[in-house]
Design a protein around this motif. Structure first.
Motif, PDB file in Angstrom:
ATOM      1  N   THR A   1      -1.485   3.267  -5.576  1.00 17.42           N
ATOM      2  CA  THR A   1      -1.876   3.185  -4.173  1.00 17.42           C
ATOM      3  C   THR A   1      -1.876   1.744  -3.661  1.00 17.42           C
ATOM      4  O   THR A   1      -1.904   1.512  -2.462  1.00 17.42           O
ATOM      5  N   GLN A   2      -1.864   0.782  -4.599  1.00 18.54           N
ATOM      6  CA  GLN A   2      -1.894  -0.598  -4.143  1.00 18.54           C
ATOM      7  C   GLN A   2      -1.269  -1.517  -5.181  1.00 18.54           C
ATOM      8  O   GLN A   2      -1.470  -1.332  -6.387  1.00 18.54           O
TER       9      GLN A   2
ATOM     10  N   ASP B   1       0.332   5.952  -0.511  1.00 22.09           N
ATOM     11  CA  ASP B   1      -0.687   7.011  -0.618  1.00 22.09           C
ATOM     12  C   ASP B   1      -0.769   7.592  -2.032  1.00 22.09           C
ATOM     13  O   ASP B   1      -1.625   8.429  -2.317  1.00 22.09           O
ATOM     14  N   GLY B   2       0.146   7.184  -2.902  1.00 23.30           N
ATOM     15  CA  GLY B   2       0.105   7.648  -4.290  1.00 23.30           C
ATOM     16  C   GLY B   2       0.689   9.033  -4.505  1.00 23.30           C
ATOM     17  O   GLY B   2       0.850   9.469  -5.638  1.00 23.30           O
TER      18      GLY B   2
ATOM     19  N   HIS C   1       0.825  -1.217   0.000  1.00 18.48           N
ATOM     20  CA  HIS C   1       0.000   0.000   0.000  1.00 18.48           C
ATOM     21  C   HIS C   1       0.852   1.258   0.000  1.00 18.48           C
ATOM     22  O   HIS C   1       1.935   1.277   0.579  1.00 18.48           O
TER      23      HIS C   1
END
Ligand SMILES: Nc1nc2c(c(=O)[nH]1)N[C@H]1C(S)=C(S)[C@@H](COP(=O)(O)OP(=O)(O)OC[C@H]3O[C@@H](n4cnc5c(N)ncnc54)[C@H](O)[C@@H]3O)O[C@H]1N2
Ligand code: MOO
Ligand SMILES: [Mg+2]
Length: 405
Positions: free
Chosen positions: A391-392, A343-344, A341
């Motif tokens: 983000t993932q 936060d981008g 993961h």
């Protein structure tokens, strides 16, 4: 915030290899060659045998097998032949013996029968030129054998010895001053009082400097006191080719590094980078009358941030300064074994263990990722890279992993 790749490019543009120094061959392991070296002679210098056996004229043994030949001479390895080989003769040879003029083929001892001191019987027809290492077949005089930028390890040192290169030209290793800033820091000998912590960055960074081919100059702990810090920074810039400090680059009231770099006349060209961990990385350039400009790296104090920014930016920079050839870092495509993961907003570096399998590498992330928590970094050998906007990465999906040097 500068994108990671841009920050790396700016840093690499700002550094150049240092000059040459000559070191004895016995002390050259791990050093980087600064000149391309060519062979001063042919290897082998003369035609030599690669088997224990007999040197013959192929024309003699071609006539039919078995074939009896007169033994003209015995030539142990290390002795020059005394005579030329005449038709009808064989010469006793061993592995590494020089072939006399006239001999062009070696028959293995196993395919011969020594009839007497003077005579040998050849039992099997050889190929022409068999078991002969022709002169210059390994390398010829003038061949470039070791390239500038080559790292010297066992194989290269053996070649250098064969070339009789008793001293070798290598790039000077960068001297890297390391200082830890923070009033809360205590040296390892001291039991920390309330709120105090041991200066761990100093030890981790010094080791990474060595791995990157530099010479660490540990300057210890400096308090968050502008005057003292300024003097230590100045002293470090005088004593080293590169300076690293950790801590004091964020926005707190006691974070003085950026201001002091300006006061000291540094040209700051990186103030923050879109990387997590490591956002407040600060880099300045100082012009130097006596050589290449010096770079000052203000690394963030958080223990993982300090190490990650070192791996990502300082390792390549020190490799380049030390004369190594790119690429300076290795990125491996792996399959993530767990969901990853981010936060981008910044390029995320998630530490974990890279398992290199023959078909596909696998990445096992650490159980948590917190830049203040050093503890689960032990044993990690890779950083999964999640680009801005990602983000993932679900378990089972491909991920690019920076292999830790
Ligand atoms: N308001 C904001 N606060 C913070 C921001 C922000 O953007 N806004 N950024 C955070 C990020 S991200 C980082 S990274 C840190 C960087 O902080 P500094 O470089 O100023 O470092 P310090 O404040 O001096 O220390 C941070 C942390 O690390 C520990 N530390 C420092 N030196 C050592 C050492 N030699 N050995 C072990 N541990 C060390 C220190 O005790 C602190 O806990 O700022 C965030 N804050
Ligand atoms: O970027 Mo800071 O380095 O996340 O903790
Ligand atoms: Mg701070």
């Amino acid at each position: 915030m500068l994108p990671v790749a841009e920050a790396e490019a700016l840093i690499l543009q700002a550094v150049q290899p240092l000059g040459t120094e000559w070191v004895e061959l016995g002390s050259a392991q791990g050093r980087i060659l600064s000149q391309t070296l060519c062979s001063p002679q042919d290897f082998p210098a003369q035609p030599t045998s690669s088997m224990d056996g007999y040197g013959v004229r192929f024309a003699d043994v071609q006539q039919g097998i078995p074939c009896d030949l007169q033994v003209s001479e015995t030539i142990p390895a290390g002795r020059a032949p005394a005579t030329e080989l005449q038709p009808g003769q064989a010469v006793r040879l061993y592995t590494g013996s020089v072939l006399p003029v006239g001999a062009d083929t070696v028959v293995m001892q196993e395919y011969t029968q020594r009839l007497s001191e003077a005579q040998v019987r050849i039992l099997k027809e050889p190929q022409q030129g068999e078991f002969v290492r022709p002169q210059g077949s390994f390398a010829q005089q003038g061949d470039p054998l070791l390239e500038r930028g080559q790292r010297l390890e066992g194989a290269e040192l053996a070649v250098l010895a064969a070339l009789r290169q008793a001293v070798v030209p290598v790039f000077r290793q960068p001297r890297v001053a390391i200082l830890s800033t923070g009033d809360e820091l205590v040296p390892i000998q001291q039991v920390p009082g309330p709120g105090q912590i041991v200066d761990s960055n100093q030890y981790g960074l010094a080791a990474l400097v060595q791995t990157a081919g530099g010479i660490p100059v540990k300057l210890g702990i400096v308090p968050d006191h502008p005057q003292v810090l300024r003097e230590t920074m100045q002293q470090a810039l005088g004593a080293a080719d590169v300076v690293i400090s950790s801590g004091g680059v964020s926005v707190g009231d006691f974070d003085y590094v950026e201001q002091l770099l300006e006061d000291l006349g540094g040209a700051i060209f990186i103030r923050s980078v879109a990387i997590k961990p490591g956002k407040p990385l600060t880099v300045a350039r100082f012009s130097n009358l006596h050589g290449p400009d010096k770079l000052y790296f203000g690394l963030p104090g958080n223990p993982v941030s300090a190490l990650v920014t070192f791996w990502r930016f300082l390792h390549p920079a020190l490799r380049k300064i030390g004369g190594s050839l790119p690429p300076y870092l290795e990125v491996i495509s792996a399959t993530s074994l767990k969901d990853l993961h981010a936060d981008g907003k910044r390029e995320h570096y998630l530490w974990g263990r890279l398992h290199l399998k023959s078909d596909q590498a696998q990445f096992q992330p650490a159980n948590s990722h917190n830049s203040g928590n050093l503890m689960n970094l032990t044993g990690c050998n890779g950083l999964a890279v999640l680009p801005i906007g990602t983000t993932q990465i679900p378990a089972g999906s491909p991920v690019q992993v920076l292999r830790l040097p």
